[in-house]
Design a protein around this motif. Structure first.
Motif, short mmCIF file in Angstrom:
data_model
loop_
_atom_site.label_atom_id
_atom_site.label_comp_id
_atom_site.label_asym_id
_atom_site.label_seq_id
_atom_site.Cartn_x
_atom_site.Cartn_y
_atom_site.Cartn_z
N ALA A 65 -22.00 0.63 26.05
CA ALA A 65 -22.19 2.02 25.92
C ALA A 65 -23.68 2.29 25.72
O ALA A 65 -24.44 3.33 26.17
CB ALA A 65 -21.35 2.70 24.72
N ALA A 66 -24.27 1.55 24.99
CA ALA A 66 -25.80 1.87 24.47
C ALA A 66 -26.49 1.64 25.68
O ALA A 66 -27.62 2.35 25.86
CB ALA A 66 -26.20 0.84 23.35
N LEU A 67 -26.34 0.56 26.66
CA LEU A 67 -27.14 0.46 27.97
C LEU A 67 -26.98 1.83 28.92
O LEU A 67 -27.74 2.32 29.40
CB LEU A 67 -26.42 -0.69 28.84
CG LEU A 67 -26.96 -1.99 28.20
CD1 LEU A 67 -26.53 -3.25 28.59
CD2 LEU A 67 -28.36 -2.28 27.71
N ILE A 68 -25.64 2.34 28.73
CA ILE A 68 -25.65 3.79 29.58
C ILE A 68 -26.24 4.70 29.04
O ILE A 68 -26.91 5.50 29.77
CB ILE A 68 -23.94 3.86 29.74
CG1 ILE A 68 -23.30 2.67 30.59
CG2 ILE A 68 -23.43 5.08 30.34
CD1 ILE A 68 -21.80 2.80 30.65
N ARG A 69 -26.22 4.87 27.75
CA ARG A 69 -26.90 5.84 27.11
C ARG A 69 -28.28 5.67 26.75
O ARG A 69 -28.99 6.73 26.58
CB ARG A 69 -26.23 6.15 25.65
CG ARG A 69 -24.91 6.69 25.60
CD ARG A 69 -24.74 7.26 24.29
NE ARG A 69 -24.77 5.90 23.15
CZ ARG A 69 -24.06 5.23 22.66
NH1 ARG A 69 -22.62 5.13 23.02
NH2 ARG A 69 -24.36 4.50 21.70
N LEU A 70 -29.00 4.73 27.18
CA LEU A 70 -30.39 4.51 27.10
C LEU A 70 -30.94 5.16 27.99
O LEU A 70 -30.84 5.42 29.33
CB LEU A 70 -30.60 2.93 27.32
CG LEU A 70 -32.07 2.56 27.29
CD1 LEU A 70 -32.34 2.57 25.65
CD2 LEU A 70 -32.59 1.00 27.73
N LYS A 115 -39.14 11.36 31.62
CA LYS A 115 -38.11 12.35 31.23
C LYS A 115 -37.34 12.88 32.53
O LYS A 115 -36.14 12.73 32.35
CB LYS A 115 -38.86 13.70 30.68
CG LYS A 115 -39.25 13.48 29.28
CD LYS A 115 -40.01 14.58 28.68
CE LYS A 115 -40.59 14.42 27.36
NZ LYS A 115 -39.72 14.03 26.31
N GLY A 116 -37.94 12.90 33.71
CA GLY A 116 -37.18 13.14 34.75
C GLY A 116 -36.09 12.16 35.04
O GLY A 116 -35.00 12.30 35.45
N LEU A 117 -36.59 10.71 35.17
CA LEU A 117 -35.71 9.63 35.33
C LEU A 117 -34.65 9.59 34.19
O LEU A 117 -33.25 9.31 34.66
CB LEU A 117 -36.42 8.10 35.25
CG LEU A 117 -37.65 8.12 36.48
CD1 LEU A 117 -38.18 6.61 36.23
CD2 LEU A 117 -36.87 8.12 37.78
N ALA A 118 -34.99 9.81 33.23
CA ALA A 118 -33.81 9.81 32.14
C ALA A 118 -32.79 10.95 32.15
O ALA A 118 -31.51 10.62 32.03
CB ALA A 118 -34.47 10.02 30.73
N ALA A 119 -33.17 12.30 32.66
CA ALA A 119 -32.24 13.20 32.86
C ALA A 119 -31.37 13.05 34.16
O ALA A 119 -30.18 13.25 33.97
CB ALA A 119 -32.95 14.71 33.17
N ALA A 120 -32.04 12.29 35.10
CA ALA A 120 -31.25 12.00 36.41
C ALA A 120 -30.29 11.08 35.87
O ALA A 120 -29.12 10.99 36.56
CB ALA A 120 -32.23 11.50 37.45
N LYS A 121 -30.66 9.87 35.23
CA LYS A 121 -29.60 8.91 34.93
C LYS A 121 -28.67 9.70 34.08
O LYS A 121 -27.20 9.30 34.45
CB LYS A 121 -30.38 8.01 34.18
CG LYS A 121 -29.55 6.85 33.37
CD LYS A 121 -30.27 5.76 32.54
CE LYS A 121 -29.05 5.00 31.79
NZ LYS A 121 -29.86 3.61 31.12
N ARG A 122 -28.60 10.39 33.21
CA ARG A 122 -27.73 10.95 32.31
C ARG A 122 -26.88 11.76 33.27
O ARG A 122 -25.70 11.60 33.14
CB ARG A 122 -28.41 11.79 31.19
CG ARG A 122 -27.57 12.43 30.22
CD ARG A 122 -27.93 13.45 29.38
NE ARG A 122 -28.46 14.74 29.99
CZ ARG A 122 -29.59 14.86 30.00
NH1 ARG A 122 -30.79 14.03 29.59
NH2 ARG A 122 -30.26 16.10 30.75
N LEU A 123 -27.43 12.65 34.18
CA LEU A 123 -26.49 13.45 34.92
C LEU A 123 -25.77 12.67 36.08
O LEU A 123 -24.48 12.83 36.22
CB LEU A 123 -27.46 14.14 35.90
CG LEU A 123 -28.36 15.52 35.11
CD1 LEU A 123 -29.20 16.22 36.01
CD2 LEU A 123 -27.08 16.57 34.72
#
Length: 280
Positions: free
Chosen positions: A110-115, A225-233
């Motif tokens: 879960a931590a890898l997914i949330r990273l 920040k863009g990569l992080a947001a895209a990953k989360r979405l």
């Protein structure tokens, strides 16, 4: 574990965060390299390794300069799953031991997914069991060598999938394919894993390091920040609901660990013979 007071590593200078033990962690120019380090047991997962793994992933979460996390395994294999010799040695304490191991593995997945940073897994040899397959499924990119192989393996020893793979696997490869992989335990060659969507790309065996490094550098140069947001979405868009399913997954693994079939399955693998399951 030691950490530099300055969170930013100079360009090209490796910052060693975990220098020895079952998990290693270093960081260079915003790229963290987390390495499973039990090659003699195919990087098999014990509670000791999983605790160290959790510590390493949490250290990555605490790094504002992190751009990419590269996940590797030392030796001939990426990760052979649980350490069956360690499990078999636990005797009547196996259910409690597996409950602890499963909890740590689930937290790590879960931590890898949330990273926020993208996670790249570089796979050689076997990625098997809840450990190997679970980590593959929780990574954002998976580059494998042509000779790499993938195996769920849990039901082969009278157990059930863990590491969140009871959810993530079917969302990646489809329900029917996942059911076949989990119940029949075929060994999946890298090219087939690519075709079914389990991994991102396949490279020659001697090109894995180069391919992983090139992808890591490309991602590290992107907008964090863009990569992080895209990953989360994208993870949210898959509708995984991984965390909601983890308690049932952990309960099932611990319950199965109490059965005679689970003990027989472990013994059969260790003794290199076919198991004789009785349904007890």
């Amino acid at each position: 574990m030691t950490q530099d007071s300055n969170p930013v590593s100079p360009e090209g200078t490796a910052e060693i965060l975990i220098a020895e033990g079952p998990v290693l962690l270093r960081m260079t120019a915003g790229i963290a390299h987390l390495t499973l380090n039990r090659p003699a047991s195919a990087n098999g997962m014990s509670v000791e390794l999983l605790k160290a793994f959790h510590e390493a992933v949490m250290a990555c979460h605490g790094r504002p300069d992190l751009r990419v996390l590269v996940l590797r395994g030392t030796g001939a294999n990426f990760c052979g799953g649980g350490d069956i010799h360690d499990f078999a040695s636990r005797g009547d304490g196996l259910p409690d031991y597996l409950r602890e191991a499963t909890a740590y593995l689930q937290i790590v997945s879960a931590a890898l997914i949330r990273l926020e940073a993208p996670v790249i897994a570089g796979v050689q040899g076997y990625a098997a069991g809840g450990g190997g397959i679970g980590l593959v499924c929780a990574s954002d990119f998976v580059i494998a060598t042509r000779s790499a192989k993938f195996l769920t393996g849990a039901t082969r020893v009278g157990m059930a999938p863990d590491g969140g793979s009871s959810v993530t696997l079917q969302r990646l490869v489809g329900f029917r394919r996942a059911m076949d992989m989990v119940l029949r335990n075929p060994v999946i060659p890298a090219q087939d894993a690519l075709a079914m969507g389990l991994i991102s790309s396949v490279v020659a065996d001697d090109e894995l390091d180069e391919a992983v490094s090139a992808l890591a550098a490309e991602l590290a140069a992107g907008a964090p920040k863009g990569l992080a947001a895209a990953k989360r979405l994208l993870w949210t868009g898959m509708g995984l609901g991984v965390e909601a399913c983890l308690p049932e997954e952990a309960r099932t693994v611990a319950e199965l660990a109490r059965t005679r079939d689970a003990r027989e399955g472990l013994a059969a693998v260790i003794e290199r013979r076919k198991p004789r399951f009785t349904g007890r």
